[in-house]
Motif scaffolding. Structure first.
Motif, PDB file in Angstrom:
ATOM      1  N   ARG A  13       2.268  19.712 -11.287  1.00 12.88           N
ATOM      2  CA  ARG A  13       3.304  20.461 -12.004  1.00 12.88           C
ATOM      3  C   ARG A  13       2.789  20.921 -13.373  1.00 12.88           C
ATOM      4  O   ARG A  13       3.013  22.078 -13.783  1.00 12.88           O
ATOM      5  N   ARG A  14       2.080  20.039 -14.069  1.00 15.13           N
ATOM      6  CA  ARG A  14       1.525  20.423 -15.368  1.00 15.13           C
ATOM      7  C   ARG A  14       0.490  21.519 -15.217  1.00 15.13           C
ATOM      8  O   ARG A  14       0.416  22.439 -16.045  1.00 15.13           O
ATOM      9  N   ARG A  15      -0.337  21.427 -14.158  1.00  7.74           N
ATOM     10  CA  ARG A  15      -1.333  22.480 -13.945  1.00  7.74           C
ATOM     11  C   ARG A  15      -0.673  23.817 -13.660  1.00  7.74           C
ATOM     12  O   ARG A  15      -1.101  24.860 -14.187  1.00  7.74           O
ATOM     13  N   LEU A  16       0.385  23.799 -12.855  1.00  3.83           N
ATOM     14  CA  LEU A  16       1.082  25.044 -12.537  1.00  3.83           C
ATOM     15  C   LEU A  16       1.738  25.638 -13.786  1.00  3.83           C
ATOM     16  O   LEU A  16       1.680  26.862 -14.010  1.00  3.83           O
ATOM     17  N   VAL A  17       2.342  24.788 -14.604  1.00  2.00           N
ATOM     18  CA  VAL A  17       2.941  25.275 -15.853  1.00  2.00           C
ATOM     19  C   VAL A  17       1.875  25.874 -16.756  1.00  2.00           C
ATOM     20  O   VAL A  17       2.080  26.928 -17.378  1.00  2.00           O
ATOM     21  N   GLY A  18       0.706  25.218 -16.808  1.00  2.00           N
ATOM     22  CA  GLY A  18      -0.373  25.760 -17.633  1.00  2.00           C
ATOM     23  C   GLY A  18      -0.861  27.112 -17.131  1.00  2.00           C
ATOM     24  O   GLY A  18      -1.101  28.029 -17.932  1.00  2.00           O
ATOM     25  N   GLU A  19      -1.009  27.257 -15.818  1.00  2.00           N
ATOM     26  CA  GLU A  19      -1.459  28.549 -15.283  1.00  2.00           C
ATOM     27  C   GLU A  19      -0.419  29.636 -15.518  1.00  2.00           C
ATOM     28  O   GLU A  19      -0.771  30.768 -15.879  1.00  2.00           O
ATOM     29  N   LEU A  20       0.853  29.326 -15.312  1.00  2.00           N
ATOM     30  CA  LEU A  20       1.891  30.331 -15.560  1.00  2.00           C
ATOM     31  C   LEU A  20       1.950  30.703 -17.032  1.00  2.00           C
ATOM     32  O   LEU A  20       2.157  31.881 -17.385  1.00  2.00           O
ATOM     33  N   GLU A  26       0.826  -1.204   0.000  1.00  5.33           N
ATOM     34  CA  GLU A  26       0.000   0.000   0.000  1.00  5.33           C
ATOM     35  C   GLU A  26       0.861   1.255   0.000  1.00  5.33           C
ATOM     36  O   GLU A  26       0.534   2.251  -0.660  1.00  5.33           O
ATOM     37  N   LEU A  27       1.983   1.220   0.734  1.00  2.00           N
ATOM     38  CA  LEU A  27       2.892   2.361   0.731  1.00  2.00           C
ATOM     39  C   LEU A  27       3.480   2.588  -0.656  1.00  2.00           C
ATOM     40  O   LEU A  27       3.578   3.726  -1.124  1.00  2.00           O
ATOM     41  N   ARG A  28       3.857   1.499  -1.330  1.00  2.00           N
ATOM     42  CA  ARG A  28       4.401   1.638  -2.684  1.00  2.00           C
ATOM     43  C   ARG A  28       3.351   2.220  -3.631  1.00  2.00           C
ATOM     44  O   ARG A  28       3.642   3.121  -4.428  1.00  2.00           O
ATOM     45  N   ALA A  29       2.110   1.706  -3.529  1.00  2.58           N
ATOM     46  CA  ALA A  29       1.045   2.228  -4.386  1.00  2.58           C
ATOM     47  C   ALA A  29       0.748   3.692  -4.067  1.00  2.58           C
ATOM     48  O   ALA A  29       0.489   4.503  -4.964  1.00  2.58           O
ATOM     49  N   SER A  30       0.791   4.066  -2.770  1.00  5.10           N
ATOM     50  CA  SER A  30       0.546   5.465  -2.388  1.00  5.10           C
ATOM     51  C   SER A  30       1.627   6.372  -2.951  1.00  5.10           C
ATOM     52  O   SER A  30       1.343   7.487  -3.408  1.00  5.10           O
ATOM     53  N   ARG A  31       2.864   5.913  -2.917  1.00  4.46           N
ATOM     54  CA  ARG A  31       3.942   6.728  -3.482  1.00  4.46           C
ATOM     55  C   ARG A  31       3.768   6.917  -4.980  1.00  4.46           C
ATOM     56  O   ARG A  31       4.027   8.006  -5.513  1.00  4.46           O
ATOM     57  N   LEU A  32       3.330   5.867  -5.659  1.00  2.00           N
ATOM     58  CA  LEU A  32       3.078   6.012  -7.100  1.00  2.00           C
ATOM     59  C   LEU A  32       1.947   7.001  -7.358  1.00  2.00           C
ATOM     60  O   LEU A  32       2.033   7.832  -8.283  1.00  2.00           O
ATOM     61  N   ARG A  33       0.880   6.934  -6.546  1.00  2.00           N
ATOM     62  CA  ARG A  33      -0.216   7.886  -6.724  1.00  2.00           C
ATOM     63  C   ARG A  33       0.231   9.306  -6.404  1.00  2.00           C
ATOM     64  O   ARG A  33      -0.164  10.266  -7.089  1.00  2.00           O
ATOM     65  N   LEU A  34       1.066   9.457  -5.366  1.00  3.68           N
ATOM     66  CA  LEU A  34       1.566  10.793  -5.046  1.00  3.68           C
ATOM     67  C   LEU A  34       2.462  11.331  -6.163  1.00  3.68           C
ATOM     68  O   LEU A  34       2.409  12.524  -6.486  1.00  3.68           O
ATOM     69  N   ASP A  35       3.281  10.472  -6.748  1.00  2.00           N
ATOM     70  CA  ASP A  35       4.108  10.912  -7.874  1.00  2.00           C
ATOM     71  C   ASP A  35       3.240  11.349  -9.047  1.00  2.00           C
ATOM     72  O   ASP A  35       3.521  12.358  -9.703  1.00  2.00           O
ATOM     73  N   SER A  36       2.172  10.594  -9.296  1.00  2.00           N
ATOM     74  CA  SER A  36       1.264  10.967 -10.379  1.00  2.00           C
ATOM     75  C   SER A  36       0.567  12.284 -10.077  1.00  2.00           C
ATOM     76  O   SER A  36       0.444  13.154 -10.951  1.00  2.00           O
ATOM     77  N   ALA A  37       0.105  12.441  -8.823  1.00  2.00           N
ATOM     78  CA  ALA A  37      -0.549  13.704  -8.452  1.00  2.00           C
ATOM     79  C   ALA A  37       0.432  14.865  -8.510  1.00  2.00           C
ATOM     80  O   ALA A  37       0.078  15.984  -8.921  1.00  2.00           O
ATOM     81  N   ARG A  38       1.692  14.630  -8.101  1.00  2.00           N
ATOM     82  CA  ARG A  38       2.701  15.687  -8.158  1.00  2.00           C
ATOM     83  C   ARG A  38       2.968  16.107  -9.607  1.00  2.00           C
ATOM     84  O   ARG A  38       3.090  17.293  -9.917  1.00  2.00           O
ATOM     85  N   GLU A  39       3.038  15.138 -10.509  1.00  2.00           N
ATOM     86  CA  GLU A  39       3.263  15.456 -11.916  1.00  2.00           C
ATOM     87  C   GLU A  39       2.075  16.212 -12.499  1.00  2.00           C
ATOM     88  O   GLU A  39       2.245  17.160 -13.279  1.00  2.00           O
ATOM     89  N   ALA A  40       0.862  15.798 -12.122  1.00  2.00           N
ATOM     90  CA  ALA A  40      -0.324  16.521 -12.592  1.00  2.00           C
ATOM     91  C   ALA A  40      -0.354  17.948 -12.058  1.00  2.00           C
ATOM     92  O   ALA A  40      -0.713  18.887 -12.778  1.00  2.00           O
TER      93      ALA A  40
END
Length: 455
Positions: A236-243, A220-234
């Motif tokens: 980052r893309r949202r922030l780049v789009g707003e800027l 579950e910790l490994r899966a949570s880290r993968l989801r957090l990495d995906s959310a972090r990347e999303a």
């Protein structure tokens, strides 16, 4: 008990026949070979010594032969406990409980004997004799308390196995005839002698379950880290789009005004009026650009969320939206920063998606604590987008929420919380968004589950 008596008689007969054979052979052969009378007197003593040595060498094999001939798995309850101890030392714990169950069934003449093992806070059917043909097809039976065994239809007598006051197991027999005093003594003797053995078995089963839980938590910790990495990347893309949106057209227009002002200053003769107009427009555009940057910065790192909590931060978001939002917040303790930010970003994304346009009545947003969690509920009677589209827009925020141990639920209603029956002017039925996060970051490690047993 008949098999035990048969085994004892058969063992005595084999020993007597063996000793008689050794005596006969040694005395007869010795008399034929040895002539001095004084030496012949020593032959019976020599025969007894040889018989004793032979019995010592073949005793274990003799026990196996007697067991096989008599059809008895173990000769007595006490030898069974000794055999169980030997198996534990050899590491074959899976053979301990079936052997003890067989001892109970054979020794008491019961139709069925069951050993219920204490695993966590439950009792599990760990071994029984005779074994069922389909015992491996499904999970083992379990009960909540020792008293529950008394109401089982196949229970005639129960003896708890205690170790230092702790319940380790329960011995249960099903017997068509009356339970005798000898049966009770046998069950009590087995319970007293098997307490230490069953403690090892129970602790081994509990350790195996803890190891399994640790493996599940690691996964579950490994899966949570993968989801957090995906959310972090999303994010980052949202922030780049707003800027990009902030700096795109606004920076182009600001640069054009500054170029016009520079051209007016370097021209001959200088055009002061055009320079003042260009600088005035540049100042307005620069102020708008700074306001946009502040909005983006608030979305990335809302200081109000840190200082005052999600209710105040969402109130600030609602104040900048063209559509009115009514916010109701019940008093609740502050949560960890990760949990508050996850709930805040989800609610802020919902508000921007639903209240980003001026048309429409007031939205309702409620922040309310619940046992073990904090919830946010947003209701929109005339949503500009449908539930499916809203769910797609909130996919990244939902991933962040799931990674924190929470959940998101979007439903369409008829205004009363029921099945959708009407639609609004834009074709979308009323929508209710429910999201929650736990009130602590640490995962809850449950107790040992009742479905674990040693087979």
């Amino acid at each position: 008990m008949t098999q035990v008596s048969t085994a004892a008689v058969l063992r005595a007969l084999l020993v007597a026949v063996g000793v008689a054979a050794v005596l006969l052979v040694v005395v007869h052969a010795g008399s034929a070979v040895i002539t001095p009378r004084q030496l012949r007197v020593m032959l019976p003593f020599l025969a007894v010594a040889l018989a004793t040595i032979a019995l010592f060498l073949v005793w274990s094999s003799l026990g196996r032969v007697v067991t096989r001939v008599a059809g008895l798995g173990v000769v007595s309850p006490y030898s069974a406990l000794a055999e169980a101890a030997r198996r534990i030392q050899a590491g074959s714990l899976e053979q301990v409980l079936p052997g003890l169950a067989q001892v109970l069934a054979v020794g008491t003449g019961a139709d069925r004997a069951v050993i219920w093992l204490a695993v966590g806070d439950r009792l599990v059917d760990a071994a029984h004799h005779p074994p069922d043909a389909g015992s491996l097809a499904g999970p083992p039976r379990d009960v909540q308390r020792l008293a529950d065994l008394l109401v089982e239809p196949d229970t005639d007598y129960v003896v708890p196995v205690l170790d230092g006051g702790a319940l380790r197991a329960a011995l249960v027999i099903t017997k068509p005839t009356a339970i005798t005093a000898a049966d009770r003594r046998l069950l009590n003797d087995v319970a007293n002698g098997a307490a230490l053995l069953l403690r090892v078995v129970a602790l081994n089963a509990e350790l195996s379950e803890r190891v399994r839980q640790a493996a599940d938590l690691a996964e579950e910790l490994r899966a949570s880290r993968l989801r957090l990495d995906s959310a972090r990347e999303a994010e980052r893309r949202r922030l780049v789009g707003e800027l990009t949106h902030v700096m795109g057209d606004r920076l182009v227009l600001l640069r054009a005004d500054l170029e016009q002002a520079r051209a007016g200053l370097t021209g001959a003769p200088a055009d002061g009026s055009s320079v003042r107009v260009a600088l005035a427009r540049s100042r307005v555009r620069l102020d708008d650009l700074l306001d946009r940057f502040r909005t983006v910065a608030r979305g990335v790192y809302p200081t109000v969320l840190r200082d005052q909590g999600p209710a105040a931060a969402l109130q600030e978001v609602a104040a900048d939206l063209p559509r009115p939002v009514r916010l109701l917040a019940d008093p609740a303790p502050r949560l960890a920063w990760e949990l508050e930010s996850g709930l805040y970003y989800l609610a802020a994304s919902v508000l921007r998606a639903l209240a980003g346009r001026p048309a429409g009545p007031e939205l309702s947003l409620r922040l309310e604590p619940a046992p073990g969690r904090v919830c946010v509920v947003i209701e929109d009677p005339v949503p500009p987008v449908g539930a499916a589209r809203l769910e797609a827009l909130l996919a990244d925020d939902a991933d962040r929420l799931v990674a924190l141990g929470g959940a998101l639920l979007i439903t369409e209603t008829n205004g009363d919380g029921g099945v959708p029956s009407t639609v609004t002017g834009n074709g979308n039925p009323p929508v209710v968004v429910r999201a929650w996060v736990p009130d602590r970051v640490e995962p809850a490690v449950g107790s040992v589950e009742a479905g674990t047993a040693v087979r």
